[in-house]
Design an enzyme around this catalytic site. Structure first.
Site, PDB file in Angstrom:
ATOM      1  N   SER A 141      35.263  39.471  37.655  1.00 56.94           N
ATOM      2  CA  SER A 141      36.125  38.434  37.094  1.00 56.94           C
ATOM      3  C   SER A 141      36.794  37.653  38.212  1.00 56.94           C
ATOM      4  O   SER A 141      37.449  38.225  39.079  1.00 56.94           O
ATOM      5  CB  SER A 141      37.197  39.055  36.193  1.00 56.94           C
ATOM      6  OG  SER A 141      36.605  39.639  35.056  1.00 56.94           O
ATOM      7  N   GLU A 160      41.737  36.210  40.823  1.00 59.77           N
ATOM      8  CA  GLU A 160      41.762  37.673  40.729  1.00 59.77           C
ATOM      9  C   GLU A 160      40.996  38.271  41.901  1.00 59.77           C
ATOM     10  O   GLU A 160      41.336  39.326  42.416  1.00 59.77           O
ATOM     11  CB  GLU A 160      41.137  38.134  39.405  1.00 59.77           C
ATOM     12  CG  GLU A 160      41.200  39.634  39.194  1.00 59.77           C
ATOM     13  CD  GLU A 160      40.783  40.038  37.785  1.00 59.77           C
ATOM     14  OE1 GLU A 160      40.041  41.037  37.667  1.00 59.77           O
ATOM     15  OE2 GLU A 160      41.190  39.363  36.824  1.00 59.77           O
ATOM     16  N   ARG A 179      47.252  43.018  36.562  1.00 60.19           N
ATOM     17  CA  ARG A 179      46.376  42.905  37.733  1.00 60.19           C
ATOM     18  C   ARG A 179      47.140  42.910  39.055  1.00 60.19           C
ATOM     19  O   ARG A 179      46.762  42.237  40.014  1.00 60.19           O
ATOM     20  CB  ARG A 179      45.489  41.657  37.639  1.00 60.19           C
ATOM     21  CG  ARG A 179      44.543  41.658  36.455  1.00 60.19           C
ATOM     22  CD  ARG A 179      43.551  42.831  36.497  1.00 60.19           C
ATOM     23  NE  ARG A 179      42.760  42.889  35.279  1.00 60.19           N
ATOM     24  CZ  ARG A 179      43.059  43.656  34.223  1.00 60.19           C
ATOM     25  NH1 ARG A 179      44.122  44.427  34.245  1.00 60.19           N
ATOM     26  NH2 ARG A 179      42.283  43.672  33.162  1.00 60.19           N
TER      27      ARG A 179
END
Length: 307
Positions: free
Chosen positions: A228, A298, A179
Site C-alpha cells: 500500500s 505509507e 500506521r
C-alpha cells in the site's frame, strides 16, 4: 555513485564486532521494488548484543536506518549516506509460542508469526498472514490488514537505543496510532511478545485462507511493488481517491499505478526509484486537485536522489 569508505575506521573502533560490515553495498536487491542506490555502510549484526555493541561505539553524527525485507520501502537512486542496519532472520527471526504468548524476533516475517500462532491454536494473529513485512516494521508502523492491527495483539516490545541500552515497551508505551507508533525513531526493535486467544484450529486456518485469498485476488502480489502506497485518509479509501482522480494505470518511466489495485505502485521492469517516487507525487497532486484531500505516504523513503 559511491560513498567514502568508512568501514576501516569503524572496524578499528569496534575490535569485538562480530557482525558483517560492507561498504557501498547495493540495496536494490534487498527491496521489493528492486531499485535504489548503495548504503554507505551496510551492517548485519550477529545478535542483539552485537547490535548494542555496534550502536554504543558508532559515532553519534552518523545517521542510522533499519530495513527488514524491504517490502514497504523506496531506496532513492543516490543511495543512503550513513549506516543501514539489516536484521537477518538467522539472528533475529526466531518465533515460538508458549501458552497464549507468541514471542518473535523482529526479522521474523509477519506471515510466519501467524503460522506459528495457528500451529499453537491461537487466534487473533491471522491478519499478519496478509502483511508481507517483518515484525520490526509492524511495530514501527502499527501494521494492519483485514480488520486487525499490531496494537490489538502486542504485549511488549524490546528495543536498543543509540547508546546500546535496552528498553522494553508495553502496548500503551508504544503510543500506537493509525500506521504509526510514538516510540523514538532512533530505537531499533529486536523482539516482541504477542497475545493470542485459544481457538479451534479449523477456524484459525479458515480465517488465514480468507486473508490469503483476498491478497491474491485484490493485490498485485506477483509484481515488483511496495504494498500500500498511501495511508487511508479518515473516512476515505486511498485507492478510491486515486481511482477517482483518473490515476489507475498511470505511468512515469518504468513505474505504473497498478491496474489491479491503484493504491499499489509497481516497477514494470526498468523503473528507477525516482520514477516510482515521481509517480507517487504525481498521484498525490491529482488526488489533491480532484478531491481536496492530501494523501500521505505509507511507504517509507530513504536516501538521496541521484545528482
Amino acid at each position: 555513485m559511491s560513498f567514502l569508505d568508512i568501514t576501516p575506521d569503524l572496524k578499528a573502533a569496534m575490535p569485538e564486532l562480530r557482525g558483517r560490515l560492507l561498504a557501498n553495498e547495493s540495496l536494490a536487491p534487498l527491496t521489493w521494488f528492486r531499485v535504489g542506490g548503495p548504503a554507505q555502510v551496510l551492517f548485519t549484526p550477529a545478535d542483539a548484543d552485537d547490535l548494542a555493541y555496534f550502536l554504543k561505539h558508532l559515532p553519534g553524527e552518523l545517521p542510522v536506518y533499519v530495513i527488514g525485507v524491504g517490502s514497504n520501502l523506496i531506496v532513492r537512486d543516490g543511495g543512503v549516506p550513513g549506516v543501514v542496519i539489516r536484521l537477518a532472520p538467522r539472528a533475529f527471526g526466531e518465533v515460538k509460542a508458549d501458552g497464549e504468548i507468541v514471542t518473535a524476533g523482529t526479522a521474523a516475517l509477519d506471515k510466519r508469526v501467524a503460522e506459528i500462532a495457528a500451529s499453537a491454536d491461537l487466534a487473533g494473529l491471522e491478519f499478519l498472514f496478509g502483511i508481507p513485512g517483518t515484525i520490526g516494521g509492524a511495530l514501527r508502523m502499527n501494521a494492519g490488514a483485514n480488520g486487525g492491527e499490531t496494537k490489538d495483539i502486542l504485549v511488549e516490545a524490546t528495543a536498543i537505543d543509540r547508546q546500546g541500552g535496552t528498553h522494553r515497551f508495553t502496548n500503551a508505551d508504544m503510543k500506537f496510532t493509525y500506521r504509526a507508533s510514538g516510540v523514538d525513531p532512533s530505537l531499533i526493535f529486536t523482539a516482541a511478545r504477542f497475545r493470542g486467544k485459544p481457538s479451534a484450529t479449523e477456524a484459525i486456518r479458515a480465517r488465514m485462507a480468507e486473508v490469503q485469498a483476498h491478497r491474491e485476488t485484490a493485490q498485485p502480489i506477483r509484481e515488483k511493488t511496495g504494498g500500500s502506497t498511501f495511508k487511508n485518509p479518515p473516512g476515505h479509501s486511498a485507492w478510491k481517491l486515486v481511482d477517482a482522480a483518473g490515476c489507475r494505470g498511470l505511468k512515469v518511466g518504468g513505474a505504473q499505478v497498478s491496474e489491479m489495485h491503484c493504491n499499489f505502485l509497481i516497477n514494470t521492469g526498468n523503473a528507477t526509484a525516482d520514477d516510482i517516487e515521481t509517480l507517487g507525487e504525481t498521484v498525490r497532486e491529482r488526488v489533491k486537485a480532484t478531491s481536496g484531500i492530501e494523501l500521505q505516504w505509507e511507504i517509507k523513503r530513504i536516501g538521496i536522489k541521484a545528482s
